[in-house]
Design a protein around this motif. Structure first.
Motif, PDB file in Angstrom:
ATOM      1  N   LEU A   1     -20.085  -3.977  -5.729  1.00 27.26           N
ATOM      2  CA  LEU A   1     -19.515  -3.095  -4.973  1.00 27.26           C
ATOM      3  C   LEU A   1     -18.014  -3.154  -5.103  1.00 27.26           C
ATOM      4  N   ALA A   2     -17.701  -1.883  -5.645  1.00 30.55           N
ATOM      5  CA  ALA A   2     -16.243  -1.338  -5.986  1.00 30.55           C
ATOM      6  C   ALA A   2     -15.362  -1.028  -4.864  1.00 30.55           C
ATOM      7  N   PHE A   3     -14.044  -1.259  -4.890  1.00 33.74           N
ATOM      8  CA  PHE A   3     -13.251  -1.200  -3.881  1.00 33.74           C
ATOM      9  C   PHE A   3     -11.774  -0.601  -4.495  1.00 33.74           C
ATOM     10  N   THR A   4     -11.164   0.311  -3.703  1.00 33.95           N
ATOM     11  CA  THR A   4      -9.815   0.744  -4.464  1.00 33.95           C
ATOM     12  C   THR A   4      -8.865   0.658  -3.011  1.00 33.95           C
ATOM     13  N   LYS A   5      -7.573   0.326  -3.373  1.00 32.65           N
ATOM     14  CA  LYS A   5      -6.457   0.416  -2.356  1.00 32.65           C
ATOM     15  C   LYS A   5      -5.273   0.980  -3.084  1.00 32.65           C
ATOM     16  N   GLU A   6      -4.443   1.903  -2.400  1.00 36.67           N
ATOM     17  CA  GLU A   6      -3.183   2.391  -2.707  1.00 36.67           C
ATOM     18  C   GLU A   6      -2.097   1.098  -2.265  1.00 36.67           C
TER      19      GLU A   6
END
Length: 190
Positions: A178-183
């Motif tokens: 499960l991949a996640f990103t956040k600025e």
């Protein structure tokens, strides 16, 4: 090699969840440590057991050790990386790391809370400390992956404002990770 000075100020507060023993901010210390520091060992040992317990039937027993050794320790050292440990009363109770993913993105790795200290808000604290240090190091974005059999990690990242890079309605067992990103917010950079 000596540890960098504490990154956390005792005046910050942290909450507890579900009646767990509340955190005493005065008893917490956040250290930026090298991978070979003995205070990091509990993180690596317990992560290996956790990964083998959850994923051993998928990837084989002891595959966790391979995963934990996939990246050289130098990737978690400054200036591109860091490994933070949170100590309470001089004992390692939580931690995490980041490494350079690309020029503007830090990849979070090894997020961990000691099994005896879960449900106290340590995961949120680790994320906040890692995000703040990554931003000070010039990163503008965070990337991370977690396993499909770690629903508590999935929920932590969603609650912390991470955007899933997968279908939230998909059966997690059908996904390899499960991949996640956040600025990261703009702020003072070192």
């Amino acid at each position: 090699m000596t540890a960098e000075p504490s990154l956390r100020h005792p005046s910050r507060s942290a909450g507890s969840l579900d009646g767990a023993r509340p955190l005493d901010p005065a008893a917490l210390e956040v250290l930026n440590l090298p991978m070979d520091d003995l205070r990091v060992r509990p993180l690596l040992d317990e992560l290996a057991v956790e990964y083998d317990t959850r994923y051993g039937d998928l990837f084989g027993r002891k595959a966790a050790a391979e995963e934990l050794n996939r990246y050289p320790a130098a990737e978690f050292a400054a200036p591109g990386g860091a490994l933070l440990m949170i100590l309470e009363d001089a004992k390692s109770i939580a931690g995490g790391a980041f490494r350079r993913y690309d020029a503007s993105t830090a990849e979070l790795k090894r997020i961990w809370t000691h099994s005896g200290h879960r449900r106290r808000g340590m995961g949120r604290l680790v994320l906040a400390e890692l995000e703040a240090l990554a931003a000070r190091r010039g990163y503008t974005r965070i990337y991370l992956t977690t396993g499909p059999r770690q629903p508590e990690a999935r929920n932590l990242y969603l609650k912390a404002g991470y955007r899933p890079q997968f279908d939230l309605d998909a059966d997690p067992e059908t996904l390899k990770f499960l991949a996640f990103t956040k600025e990261l917010p703009e702020g003072p950079r070192k």
